[in-house]
Design a protein around this motif. Structure first.
Motif, PDB file in Angstrom:
ATOM      1  N   ALA A 159       0.568  -1.558   0.003  1.00 52.27           N
ATOM      2  CA  ALA A 159       0.142   0.151   0.185  1.00 52.27           C
ATOM      3  C   ALA A 159       0.592   0.990   0.112  1.00 52.27           C
ATOM      4  N   GLN A 160       0.510   2.259  -0.420  1.00 47.37           N
ATOM      5  CA  GLN A 160       1.051   3.257  -0.452  1.00 47.37           C
ATOM      6  C   GLN A 160      -0.452   4.613  -0.724  1.00 47.37           C
ATOM      7  N   SER A 161       1.054   5.543   0.731  1.00 49.08           N
ATOM      8  CA  SER A 161      -0.228   7.372   1.449  1.00 49.08           C
ATOM      9  C   SER A 161       0.537   7.748   0.538  1.00 49.08           C
ATOM     10  N   TYR A 162       0.070   8.922  -0.022  1.00 44.68           N
ATOM     11  CA  TYR A 162       0.130  10.079  -0.974  1.00 44.68           C
ATOM     12  C   TYR A 162      -0.538  11.526  -0.428  1.00 44.68           C
ATOM     13  N   PHE A 163      -0.433  12.307  -0.084  1.00 43.01           N
ATOM     14  CA  PHE A 163      -1.006  13.395   0.523  1.00 43.01           C
ATOM     15  C   PHE A 163      -0.634  14.694   0.004  1.00 43.01           C
ATOM     16  N   ASP A 164      -1.986  15.206  -0.457  1.00 40.71           N
ATOM     17  CA  ASP A 164      -1.694  16.597  -1.785  1.00 40.71           C
ATOM     18  C   ASP A 164      -2.789  17.185  -0.334  1.00 40.71           C
ATOM     19  N   TYR A 193      -0.392   4.744  -9.103  1.00 37.25           N
ATOM     20  CA  TYR A 193      -0.127   5.585  -7.593  1.00 37.25           C
ATOM     21  C   TYR A 193       0.960   6.717  -8.562  1.00 37.25           C
ATOM     22  N   ASN A 238       1.437  15.397  -3.783  1.00 38.08           N
ATOM     23  CA  ASN A 238       3.120  14.873  -2.711  1.00 38.08           C
ATOM     24  C   ASN A 238       3.605  15.198  -2.244  1.00 38.08           C
ATOM     25  N   LYS A 295       7.231  11.261  -2.129  1.00 32.90           N
ATOM     26  CA  LYS A 295       7.070   9.496  -2.527  1.00 32.90           C
ATOM     27  C   LYS A 295       7.053   8.942  -2.937  1.00 32.90           C
TER      28      LYS A 295
END
Length: 85
Positions: free
Chosen positions: A16-21, A70, A40, A44
C-alpha cells in the motif's frame, strides 16, 4: 511468474502507498478566485515492478509502475485563477 496472458499469479502482493496532497482556494474581492496546491507533498516514490517478479502485468503496467494507481510524477505544484466579470 506471469501466466500466458501476462496476469500476476493469484495472491501476488503489492504494498500500500499513501500520498498527501494540499490545496486551497482564495477569494480576492468580488471577481477573483486563486487556487494553489501541491500533490505528493513528501515526494514519495511509487513502488517499482518488473515482469520478472510477477507483480507487473504487461497489459496494465506502464514501464515499471502502475501510473493510474500510483503517483509517478513525484511532487507537483499547481496554481490557477478564475476572473469573473
Amino acid at each position: 511468474t506471469l501466466s500466458a496472458v501476462g496476469v500476476p499469479p493469484i495472491g501476488a502482493h503489492i504494498p500500500a502507498q499513501s500520498y498527501f496532497d494540499l490545496a486551497s482556494t482564495f477569494t480576492v474581492g468580488d471577481h477573483y478566485n486563486l487556487r494553489l496546491g501541491v500533490n505528493n507533498i513528501f515526494d514519495k516514490d511509487p513502488p517499482i515492478f518488473t515482469t520478472g517478479n510477477g507483480a507487473c502485468a504487461v497489459v496494465f503496467c506502464n514501464g515499471n509502475t502502475y501510473g493510474g494507481v500510483y503517483d509517478s510524477l513525484g511532487r507537483f505544484f499547481f496554481a490557477g485563477a478564475t476572473l469573473n466579470f
